[in-house]
Design an enzyme around this catalytic site. Structure first.
Site, PDB file in Angstrom:
ATOM      1  N   GLY A 167       0.529  -1.360   0.008  1.00 53.30           N
ATOM      2  CA  GLY A 167       0.096   0.274  -0.449  1.00 53.30           C
ATOM      3  C   GLY A 167       1.256   0.876   0.304  1.00 53.30           C
ATOM      4  O   GLY A 167       0.307   2.255  -0.234  1.00 53.30           O
ATOM      5  N   ARG A 186       0.075  -8.932  -3.315  1.00 52.83           N
ATOM      6  CA  ARG A 186      -0.610  -7.691  -2.339  1.00 52.83           C
ATOM      7  C   ARG A 186       0.832  -8.355  -1.271  1.00 52.83           C
ATOM      8  O   ARG A 186       0.569  -9.093  -1.269  1.00 52.83           O
ATOM      9  CB  ARG A 186      -1.842  -7.293  -2.228  1.00 52.83           C
ATOM     10  CG  ARG A 186      -1.709  -6.370  -0.506  1.00 52.83           C
ATOM     11  CD  ARG A 186      -3.306  -5.750  -1.197  1.00 52.83           C
ATOM     12  NE  ARG A 186      -3.522  -5.576   0.404  1.00 52.83           N
ATOM     13  CZ  ARG A 186      -2.424  -4.592   1.191  1.00 52.83           C
ATOM     14  NH1 ARG A 186      -1.749  -3.784   0.823  1.00 52.83           N
ATOM     15  NH2 ARG A 186      -3.236  -4.102   2.684  1.00 52.83           N
ATOM     16  N   ILE A 187       1.176  -6.883  -1.008  1.00 56.71           N
ATOM     17  CA  ILE A 187       1.929  -6.855   0.441  1.00 56.71           C
ATOM     18  C   ILE A 187       2.014  -5.753   1.059  1.00 56.71           C
ATOM     19  O   ILE A 187       2.198  -4.896   0.752  1.00 56.71           O
ATOM     20  CB  ILE A 187       4.003  -7.418   0.152  1.00 56.71           C
ATOM     21  CG1 ILE A 187       4.117  -6.513  -0.584  1.00 56.71           C
ATOM     22  CG2 ILE A 187       4.166  -8.981  -0.599  1.00 56.71           C
ATOM     23  CD1 ILE A 187       5.391  -6.541  -1.048  1.00 56.71           C
ATOM     24  N   SER A 241       0.039  -4.587   5.474  1.00 58.28           N
ATOM     25  CA  SER A 241       0.044  -5.409   6.921  1.00 58.28           C
ATOM     26  C   SER A 241      -1.478  -5.408   7.229  1.00 58.28           C
ATOM     27  O   SER A 241      -2.352  -4.523   6.489  1.00 58.28           O
ATOM     28  CB  SER A 241       0.517  -4.002   7.590  1.00 58.28           C
ATOM     29  OG  SER A 241      -0.109  -2.012   7.651  1.00 58.28           O
TER      30      SER A 241
END
Length: 236
Positions: A23, A90-91, A93
């Site tokens: 993000g 997507r990486i 939190s």
């Protein structure tokens, strides 16, 4: 392949077939600087940084998505449909909801439930379940196990609301087995499915919503390296 859009302007720089998508654009910059070789920046429009380089000889791109379903909905749609990208990982939190999930654990999102209306555009005669590509899920789990990471595979929630006025919201999703909450993956999975492409979400637990435990912003940007390594290793 288009020469550019209002949001992505590569100016002749290549975008790889696989794109890692955090993000935070600064996390994209961190990955490019610390994991990739022969790096070229392909996007800086709206400071949504994108880079292409090589990882162990494989060509990989990394680009920020911004926060929320509308933002990743735009960027992932354009990457899939205008720039010939095949896979987006997507990486990010997420906030944990289950008692057996702890800070720094890795969640591999097999499915992405949502309270968003993003799916309505397809005018489907029922409720569609946005799912990740199974081969990517299996590869990510195997790679995470190789790294000795504590992993959980299952359903996450892509929420449109960060601050929710409904005080029962989290407990009701917890009751349905949701592992954690983030804000983007449902749109990514829907865009991938509609374009006949591949997608996966891999998350490091940055906070535990029900325990008031949290990592720092600096840790979120720079310290979630196992998640990054898993994504890089499974990139085609």
């Amino acid at each position: 392949m288009t020469q550019g859009t209002a949001h992505i302007q590569p100016n002749g720089k290549k975008i790889a077939k696989t794109v890692l998508m955090p993000g935070d654009p600064l996390r994209a910059k961190y990955i490019a600087e610390n994991f990739l070789e022969n790096v070229e920046q392909f996007n800086e429009v709206r400071n949504m940084f994108g880079y292409t380089g090589t990882y162990k000889g494989k060509e990989v791109s990394v680009m920020g998505s911004g926060m929320g379903i509308p933002s990743i909905g735009i960027y992932s749609y354009e990457l899939y449909n205008f720039f010939d990208v095949d896979t987006i990982i997507r990486i990010g939190s997420c906030g944990a909801l289950q008692d057996n999930v702890n800070l720094y654990d890795i969640i591999i999102a097999q499915g992405a439930s949502t309270n968003s209306d993003y799916v309505d555009q397809y005018n489907l005669p029922g409720h569609f379940a946005p799912l990740a590509d199974f081969d990517l899920v299996a590869k990510a789990k195997a790679q995470a196990d190789n790294l000795g990471a504590v992993t959980h595979v299952g359903n996450i929630l892509s929420s449109d609301t960060f601050y929710n006025a409904d005080e029962t919201f989290n407990a009701r999703w917890q009751r349905m087995g949701i592992l954690g909450i983030e804000m983007e993956s449902a749109a990514l999975y829907l865009n991938a499915t509609h374009a006949n492409k591949k997608a996966l979400g891999i998350f490091t637990v940055s906070d535990h919503i029900l325990r008031n435990e949290a990592t720092t912003p600096e840790e979120r940007q720079n310290s979630f390296t196992q998640m990054m390594e898993v994504a890089l290793e499974i990139a085609d």
